[in-house]
Design an enzyme around this catalytic site. Structure first.
Site, short mmCIF file in Angstrom:
data_model
loop_
_atom_site.label_atom_id
_atom_site.label_comp_id
_atom_site.label_asym_id
_atom_site.label_seq_id
_atom_site.Cartn_x
_atom_site.Cartn_y
_atom_site.Cartn_z
N SER A 24 0.83 -1.21 0.00
CA SER A 24 0.00 0.00 0.00
C SER A 24 0.85 1.25 0.00
CB SER A 24 -0.89 0.03 1.25
OG SER A 24 -1.61 1.25 1.31
N TYR A 30 -2.32 -0.07 10.29
CA TYR A 30 -2.46 -0.53 8.91
C TYR A 30 -1.22 -0.16 8.09
CZ TYR A 30 -4.05 -0.78 4.09
OH TYR A 30 -4.14 -1.05 2.75
#
Ligand code: NAD
Length: 258
Positions: free
Chosen positions: A150, A164
């Protein structure tokens, strides 16, 4: 273009929606044999199964919860029993888990995000390795592991997404280590690192916030799952990426240029 993907045995974790499903459909259209997965056979899974059936390709759906090590082991067992081996593993299962600032994090939040994004990829890859090594030895080419990282793993993540972003940064780095351990076995490891892709991942955002985010992206819009899919094909194909390993490929409309 990706003709060497025909009949390749490809497992994509977390693939009943969004980026994983688009990748699964793209592999199926190339003639690969595809395993799709989610935690449970819910409505999204039924819909994904229908979309995969429409490709006419051979595929199987496996319900396994990859936030547990048992689930990871069982998925590899299911897939290799069904297809007789594995050539490509895509670790895509993952998600935000929880949006919460540092001072409100507790052990449950920590375990949730770590298990969803790290245990899933680490344990699934661990159990897949013997099959991937065997694939590379038999084919005389390379086997491929692709994990969905990501932009958050590069720039830290949005407010409340520290865990995250941290898990994705660790995933990027785990690959760098696995390159050192497994290149002798002809297994390649690469990361697909999406920016802001229009999936249910962003369902909690208001229209106002979505517009603000879109305005911060040079291309002026969110990306689509279908725009991510070809990069998975590229990194899976020995013909197109046989000398590429340990890389992070960003798909982000210019949102970040590391
Ligand atoms: P999504 O929520 O649309 O899809 C996630 C998929 O994973 C679903 O099929 C879901 O059923 C499955 N899944 C969730 N938990 C699971 C579990 N415990 N076991 C097995 N399967 C499970 O999400 P998405 O936006 O397509 O995201 C896919 C991947 O891309 C994730 O790893 C996410 O972190 C990453 N990512 C997404 C974006 C984005 O903007 N959408 C950006 C960067 C990275």
């Amino acid at each position: 273009m990706f003709t060497d993907l025909q009949q390749k045995k490809v497992l994509i974790t977390g693939s009943t929606k969004g980026i994983g499903l688009a990748a699964a459909v793209a592999f199926a259209r190339q003639g690969a044999l595809v395993g799709i997965n989610s935690r449970q056979k819910d409505e999204a899974a039924q819909d994904a199964i229908a979309q995969m059936e429409a490709t006419g390709a051979r595929f199987e759906y496996f319900a396994r919860d990859l936030s547990t090590s048992e689930g990871c082991a069982a998925l590899i067992e299911d897939f290799t029993k069904a297809f007789g081996g594995m050539d490509v593993l895509v670790n895509n299962a993952g998600g935000l888990g929880i949006r919460a600032g540092l001072e409100s994090l507790d052990d449950a939040a920590f375990d949730l995000v770590m298990d969803l994004n790290l245990r899933s990829a680490i344990m699934t890859t661990k159990y897949a390795m013997p099959h991937l090594k065997a694939s590379a030895a038999t084919s005389g080419t390379t086997a491929s592991v692709i994990s969905t990282g990501s932009i958050a793993g590069r720039e830290g993540g949005g407010l409340g997404a520290s865990l995250y972003g941290g898990t994705k940064a660790m995933l990027h780095n785990l690959h760098r280590n696995w390159v050192k351990e497994f290149t002798k076995d002809n297994v390649r490891f690469n990361i697909v690192s999406p920016g802001t892709i229009d999936t249910v991942f962003h369902a909690d955002k208001s229209e106002e916030l979505r517009a603000k985010i879109a305005g911060s992206i040079p291309m002026g819009r969110f990306g689509t799952s279908e725009e991510c899919a070809p990069t998975f094909l590229f990194l899976a194909s020995h013909a197109t990426s046989g000398y590429i390993t340990g890389q992070v490929i960003d798909i982000n409309g210019g949102q970040m240029c590391p």
